[in-house]
Motif scaffolding. Sequence first.
Motif, PDB file in Angstrom:
ATOM      1  N   UNK A 218       0.810  -1.039  -0.154  1.00  0.00           N
ATOM      2  CA  UNK A 218       0.154   0.256  -0.047  1.00  0.00           C
ATOM      3  C   UNK A 218       0.772   1.303   0.094  1.00  0.00           C
ATOM      4  N   UNK A 219       0.775   2.424  -0.406  1.00  0.00           N
ATOM      5  CA  UNK A 219       1.385   3.407  -0.636  1.00  0.00           C
ATOM      6  C   UNK A 219       1.083   4.671   0.529  1.00  0.00           C
TER       7      UNK A 219
ATOM      8  N   UNK B  33      -1.288   6.393   2.416  1.00  0.00           N
ATOM      9  CA  UNK B  33      -1.537   7.839   1.915  1.00  0.00           C
ATOM     10  C   UNK B  33      -1.951   8.203   3.471  1.00  0.00           C
ATOM     11  N   UNK B  34      -1.684   8.329   4.331  1.00  0.00           N
ATOM     12  CA  UNK B  34      -1.967   9.418   5.767  1.00  0.00           C
ATOM     13  C   UNK B  34      -0.869   9.683   5.562  1.00  0.00           C
ATOM     14  N   UNK B  35       0.675   9.274   4.777  1.00  0.00           N
ATOM     15  CA  UNK B  35       1.420   9.969   4.990  1.00  0.00           C
ATOM     16  C   UNK B  35       1.566  11.576   5.053  1.00  0.00           C
ATOM     17  N   UNK B  36       0.174  12.122   3.990  1.00  0.00           N
ATOM     18  CA  UNK B  36       0.284  13.446   4.333  1.00  0.00           C
ATOM     19  C   UNK B  36       0.050  14.583   5.386  1.00  0.00           C
ATOM     20  N   UNK B  37      -0.140  13.762   6.498  1.00  0.00           N
ATOM     21  CA  UNK B  37      -0.881  14.619   7.735  1.00  0.00           C
ATOM     22  C   UNK B  37       1.338  14.686   8.232  1.00  0.00           C
ATOM     23  N   UNK B  38       1.904  14.023   8.215  1.00  0.00           N
ATOM     24  CA  UNK B  38       2.982  13.738   8.647  1.00  0.00           C
ATOM     25  C   UNK B  38       3.580  15.269   8.736  1.00  0.00           C
TER      26      UNK B  38
ATOM     27  N   UNK C   1      12.481  16.886   1.453  1.00  0.00           N
ATOM     28  CA  UNK C   1      12.886  17.352   0.433  1.00  0.00           C
ATOM     29  C   UNK C   1      13.326  16.040  -0.349  1.00  0.00           C
ATOM     30  N   UNK C   2      14.304  15.478   0.306  1.00  0.00           N
ATOM     31  CA  UNK C   2      15.042  14.441   0.148  1.00  0.00           C
ATOM     32  C   UNK C   2      14.735  13.084   0.165  1.00  0.00           C
ATOM     33  N   UNK C   3      13.927  12.819  -0.399  1.00  0.00           N
ATOM     34  CA  UNK C   3      13.507  11.325   0.054  1.00  0.00           C
ATOM     35  C   UNK C   3      14.250  10.486  -1.454  1.00  0.00           C
ATOM     36  N   UNK C   4      14.569  11.074  -2.319  1.00  0.00           N
ATOM     37  CA  UNK C   4      14.875   9.677  -3.451  1.00  0.00           C
ATOM     38  C   UNK C   4      16.174   9.500  -3.222  1.00  0.00           C
ATOM     39  N   UNK C   5      16.513  10.537  -2.713  1.00  0.00           N
ATOM     40  CA  UNK C   5      17.812  10.623  -1.905  1.00  0.00           C
ATOM     41  C   UNK C   5      17.926   9.029  -0.756  1.00  0.00           C
TER      42      UNK C   5
ATOM     43  N   UNK D  90       5.549  11.606  -2.319  1.00  0.00           N
ATOM     44  CA  UNK D  90       6.505  13.136  -3.201  1.00  0.00           C
ATOM     45  C   UNK D  90       5.731  13.531  -4.038  1.00  0.00           C
ATOM     46  N   UNK D  91       4.092  13.200  -3.617  1.00  0.00           N
ATOM     47  CA  UNK D  91       3.544  13.997  -4.010  1.00  0.00           C
ATOM     48  C   UNK D  91       2.323  13.879  -3.654  1.00  0.00           C
ATOM     49  N   UNK D  92       1.999  14.117  -2.293  1.00  0.00           N
ATOM     50  CA  UNK D  92       1.248  14.601  -0.893  1.00  0.00           C
ATOM     51  C   UNK D  92       2.294  15.601  -0.892  1.00  0.00           C
ATOM     52  N   UNK D  93       3.462  15.715  -0.592  1.00  0.00           N
ATOM     53  CA  UNK D  93       4.535  17.459  -0.613  1.00  0.00           C
ATOM     54  C   UNK D  93       3.874  17.859  -1.488  1.00  0.00           C
ATOM     55  N   UNK D  94       4.086  18.020  -2.524  1.00  0.00           N
ATOM     56  CA  UNK D  94       3.940  18.837  -3.655  1.00  0.00           C
ATOM     57  C   UNK D  94       3.063  19.483  -3.981  1.00  0.00           C
ATOM     58  N   UNK D  95       1.421  18.821  -2.922  1.00  0.00           N
ATOM     59  CA  UNK D  95      -0.004  19.208  -2.727  1.00  0.00           C
ATOM     60  C   UNK D  95       0.176  20.153  -1.648  1.00  0.00           C
ATOM     61  N   UNK D  96       1.039  20.152  -0.804  1.00  0.00           N
ATOM     62  CA  UNK D  96       1.014  20.788   0.222  1.00  0.00           C
ATOM     63  C   UNK D  96       1.600  22.090   0.054  1.00  0.00           C
ATOM     64  N   UNK D  97       3.031  22.441  -0.810  1.00  0.00           N
ATOM     65  CA  UNK D  97       4.053  23.499  -0.932  1.00  0.00           C
ATOM     66  C   UNK D  97       3.423  24.038  -2.338  1.00  0.00           C
TER      67      UNK D  97
END
Length: 264
Positions: free
Chosen positions: A177-178, A180-185, A192-196, A257-264
């Motif tokens: 599962x992806x 989705x609740x990570x959006x509330x973190x 900004x360095x999740x891939x690294x 990353x998608x949830x972060x983009x929706x925030x910033x």
Amino acid sequence: MDKNLSIRTVNVTRYITPLREGGSLPALAEADDNFNYVLKFKGAGHGTKALIAELLGGEIARALGLPVPELVFANLDEAFGRTEADEEIQDLLQNSQGLNLALHYLSGAINFDPVVTTVEPKLASQIVWLDAYITNVDRTFRNTNMLLWHKELWLIDHGAALYFHHAFTDPDGHALTPFALIKDHVLLPQASLLEEVDAEYTALLTENIIRQIVNLLPDEWLQWEGVEQTPNEVREIYVQFLLVRLQNSAIFIKQAQNARQALI
């Protein structure tokens, strides 16, 4: 980290005071090593599954180099708590005889406040990665579950993680599962360095380390009503959940990353 992992066992000698954050009634207690601990009880609401999540989440964080207070097994003998005046607490203590879990008490620590303290992107990304990996629903603005101690950020309270085990059905499906609740973190805006971090952490968490951490779970925490598997079989389900999730980390990283983009 390939050395054999172990957790100390202490005997609780004094119940000091309840800590009434949340519904599980953790307590400040003293042990026979003369240290104070935040004691989590197996007789509380979610039983041993909250202790399992606390142990696995905390030790995975430690394996990744994140600051977590020392975890110890805390033994409560049958006589403990009989003199406790509060009936609710007395029942909790009586229902928690045997091995519980405790975190070393960080005296003088203060709750992390995201309005006051900014976390740098690398550390924020590391913590978001951890919580997305272990499906920790409980590191939000409302309840950050982090402390500042000697000017350093410390992670506490992972008991709400790994929530697949409350149903204990289709663990492989849950592992994919992806989250989705990570959006509330609380730290997602800075992450900004999740891939690294993903590249570093997926290399660091070997199967050997995961198995060593899961093998720390005591048999008495793994004998659940309505579950036919042996403790070793239950441990293997946790191992496979963690391995499958690790091997497919791109799923939860993309979600974050998608949830972060929706925030910033």
